[in-house]
Design an enzyme around this catalytic site. Structure first.
Site, PDB file in Angstrom:
ATOM      1  CD1 TRP A 135      37.732  29.363 -47.820  1.00 34.45           C
ATOM      2  CD2 TRP A 135      35.859  28.328 -48.453  1.00 34.45           C
ATOM      3  NE1 TRP A 135      38.079  28.298 -48.608  1.00 34.45           N
ATOM      4  CE2 TRP A 135      36.955  27.649 -49.010  1.00 34.45           C
ATOM      5  CE3 TRP A 135      34.568  27.878 -48.727  1.00 34.45           C
ATOM      6  CZ2 TRP A 135      36.801  26.519 -49.819  1.00 34.45           C
ATOM      7  CZ3 TRP A 135      34.409  26.749 -49.532  1.00 34.45           C
ATOM      8  CH2 TRP A 135      35.512  26.085 -50.060  1.00 34.45           C
ATOM      9  CG  ASP A 187      34.675  28.495 -42.012  1.00 31.06           C
ATOM     10  OD1 ASP A 187      35.343  27.530 -41.571  1.00 31.06           O
ATOM     11  OD2 ASP A 187      34.394  28.627 -43.220  1.00 31.06           O
ATOM     12  CE  LYS A 217      40.278  23.003 -46.155  1.00 35.55           C
ATOM     13  NZ  LYS A 217      39.071  23.822 -46.297  1.00 35.55           N
TER      14      LYS A 217
HETATM   15  C1  LIG Z   1      37.933  24.210 -46.899  1.00 38.78           C
HETATM   16  C2  LIG Z   1      37.113  25.294 -46.310  1.00 38.78           C
HETATM   17  C3  LIG Z   1      35.705  25.295 -46.392  1.00 38.78           C
HETATM   18  C4  LIG Z   1      34.944  24.251 -47.149  1.00 38.78           C
HETATM   19  O1  LIG Z   1      34.989  23.049 -46.523  1.00 38.78           O
HETATM   20  P1  LIG Z   1      34.109  21.800 -47.032  1.00 38.78           P
HETATM   21  O2  LIG Z   1      34.332  20.846 -45.924  1.00 38.78           O
HETATM   22  O3  LIG Z   1      34.682  21.390 -48.345  1.00 38.78           O
HETATM   23  O4  LIG Z   1      32.703  22.258 -47.153  1.00 38.78           O
HETATM   24  C5  LIG Z   1      35.023  26.307 -45.771  1.00 38.78           C
HETATM   25  N1  LIG Z   1      35.662  27.283 -45.103  1.00 38.78           N
HETATM   26  C6  LIG Z   1      37.005  27.323 -45.014  1.00 38.78           C
HETATM   27  C7  LIG Z   1      37.660  28.420 -44.249  1.00 38.78           C
HETATM   28  C8  LIG Z   1      37.759  26.328 -45.613  1.00 38.78           C
HETATM   29  O5  LIG Z   1      39.103  26.358 -45.521  1.00 38.78           O
END
Ligand SMILES: *Cc1c(COP(=O)(O)O)cnc(C)c1O
Length: 367
Positions: free
Chosen positions: A102, A178, A202
Site C-alpha cells: 500500500w 494511512d 476494514k
Molecule cells: C485496503 C487498503 C487500501 C485501499 O483502500 P481502498 O479504499 O480500496 O482504496 C489502502 N491502504 C491500506 C493500508 C489498505 O488496507
C-alpha cells in the site's frame, strides 16, 4: 439463518449488533416512514445522523478541535492523489516510508502526478519483515510531509512506534498516516499526526466511505489545478457535502462508532480485546511446526495475520475445509499466497478460538 465467521481483509465483517440495528431501521427510520438511503443529504434527519457520527468518532479517537474530519468517497487510494495535491501547494517534496504494497502505491501515485518524492526509509531489503527503525529514516531537506502505512494489510506488518522525524533545519515534518486497516483498533494520539486517513471497509463500516482527519494548518494550500472535490478546504467548508456524500455508509459508520462506545466501552477496551485475539492466534502458529508467520515479533500485525502451511499443496484443502466449517475468507492476498486471517474489531474472540481449533484439527489429520 447462520452467520459464519468472516476473516475477510476488506470489505470486512461488521458487528452483528450494527447489522441488526440497520435492519430494524431499514424500512422506517425512526418513524419517518422512509429509509436513510432514501433521504436527502440536506434533510434535518440526515444532518443529525452525520453530525452524531462525527461527534462519536471525535470522542472515540480523541480528535482535537484543530482538526477537520471529512467523510469522503474514492477510497484510501484516492487519498494517494489528494494528499500531494493538498500538501505540496507551497512546494517541497513528499517523503515516504515503504513497508509494503500500500505504501508503494501511495508513492507511485504521487510520482505519476509529477510531484517531487523521496523514499525516506524502506523495509524492502529485509523483505518487509520488520519496519525500519527511527534512526534509519532520512527525510529530504525540503520534506513537506512524511507518509507511512501504520499497518500493511497484505504483508501483516504493523508499526510499533510513531515515526516522528525532523528535517535537517530542525523543522518537524508532518506525519501522514494511512490507517485504513488499523484505525480504531486501539487508542492513538491524534496530535502526533498531520493527516490520518482510512478507507471504511476494514474497521469503520461498509465500502464507499473514506475518513480523513486533517490538521487545520495543512488545509487551504492546494496545488494549482486541483479539482474542487479534491480540495480539503472546500470539502471541510461544505461539511463533506460539496456533492452528495455516501449517506448510507456514513450512517452505518455512525452505528459502528456507537457500538464501539456503548457495547465495547471505547478504544482502550477494544485494544485489550484485539491484543488477546492476536496473541492467541500467533501463539498457536508459533507452537506448531505446520503453520508459520515470518514477521518480526514487534511488528506483527494485530489486524491481519498472514500464515503459511508447511506444505503448500495442502492450501486448497485447508481453505475448502475451513469454508465448510464456517470460517470464511482465509485465502492470502493473490500477490503473496498462503493464508491470511483478518481480525478486525468486528471479528469476535470466538471466531479466533474457532479458527485455532480448526487449525489444530487440520494439522492433526492432514499435517
Ligand atoms: C485496503 C487498503 C487500501 C485501499 O483502500 P481502498 O479504499 O480500496 O482504496 C489502502 N491502504 C491500506 C493500508 C489498505 O488496507
Amino acid at each position: 439463518m447462520t452467520r459464519h465467521y468472516n476473516f475477510c481483509a476488506g470489505p470486512a465483517a461488521l458487528p452483528v449488533a450494527v447489522l441488526e440495528r440497520a435492519r430494524e431501521e431499514l424500512l422506517d427510520y425512526q418513524g419517518r416512514g422512509l429509509s436513510v438511503m432514501e433521504m436527502s443529504h440536506r434533510s434535518d434527519e440526515f444532518i443529525a445522523i452525520a453530525e452524531c457520527a462525527e461527534a462519536d468518532f471525535r470522542q472515540l479517537l480523541g480528535v482535537p478541535s484543530n482538526y477537520k474530519v471529512l467523510f469522503l468517497q474514492g477510497g484510501a487510494s484516492m487519498q494517494f492523489a489528494m494528499l500531494p495535491m493538498n500538501l505540496l501547494g507551497q512546494g517541497g517534496s513528499a517523503n515516504f516510508i515503504q513497508t509494503g504494497i500500500w505504501g508503494k502505491k501511495a508513492l507511485s501515485e504521487a510520482k505519476r502526478l509529477g510531484f517531487s518524492c523521496n523514499v525516506a526509509a524502506s523495509s524492502e531489503p529485509n523483505g518487509h519483515m520488520a519496519v525500519p527503525g527511527l534512526e534509519a529514516i532520512q527525510v529530504s531537506d525540503d520534506a513537506a510531509y512524511l507518509h507511512y502505512t501504520s499497518n500493511e494489510t497484505i504483508g501483516g506488518l504493523e508499526f510499533d512506534y510513531t515515526p516522528h522525524v525532523q528535517r535537517a533545519d530542525g523543522a518537524n515534518v508532518p506525519l501522514v498516516c494511512d490507517m485504513s486497516s488499523n484505525i480504531l483498533s486501539g487508542p492513538i494520539d491524534v496530535a502526533d499526526f498531520g493527516v490520518i486517513y482510512a478507507g471504511a471497509q476494514k474497521n469503520i463500516g461498509p465500502a464507499g466511505l473514506t475518513l480523513v482527519v486533517v490538521r487545520d494548518d495543512l488545509v487551504g494550500h492546494v496545488t494549482q489545478g486541483t479539482p474542487s472535490l479534491f480540495d480539503y478546504q472546500m470539502l471541510a467548508e461544505a461539511g463533506s457535502m460539496v456533492n452528495t456524500p455516501p449517506t448510507y455508509a456514513w450512517y452505518l459508520a455512525g452505528l459502528v462508532f456507537e457500538w464501539l462506545k456503548e457495547d465495547i466501552g471505547g478504544l482502550a477496551a477494544m485494544d485489550a480485546i484485539n491484543q488477546r485475539k492476536a496473541d492467541k492466534l500467533y501463539a498457536a502458529i508459533d507452537a506448531s511446526e505446520f503453520y508459520s508467520n515470518p514477521i518480526a515479533q514487534a511488528n506483527r500485525s494485530r489486524m491481519n495475520v498472514p500464515f503459511v502451511l508447511a506444505d503448500a499443496a495442502l492450501d486448497k484443502a485447508f481453505l475448502q475445509q475451513a469454508d465448510a466449517a464456517g470460517l470464511l475468507n482465509l485465502k492470502g492476498h493473490r500477490s503473496v499466497g498462503g493464508m491470511r486471517a483478518s481480525l478486525y474489531n468486528a471479528v469476535p474472540e470466538s471466531a479466533v478460538d474457532a479458527l485455532i481449533a480448526f487449525m489444530a484439527d487440520f494439522e492433526q489429520t492432514r499435517g
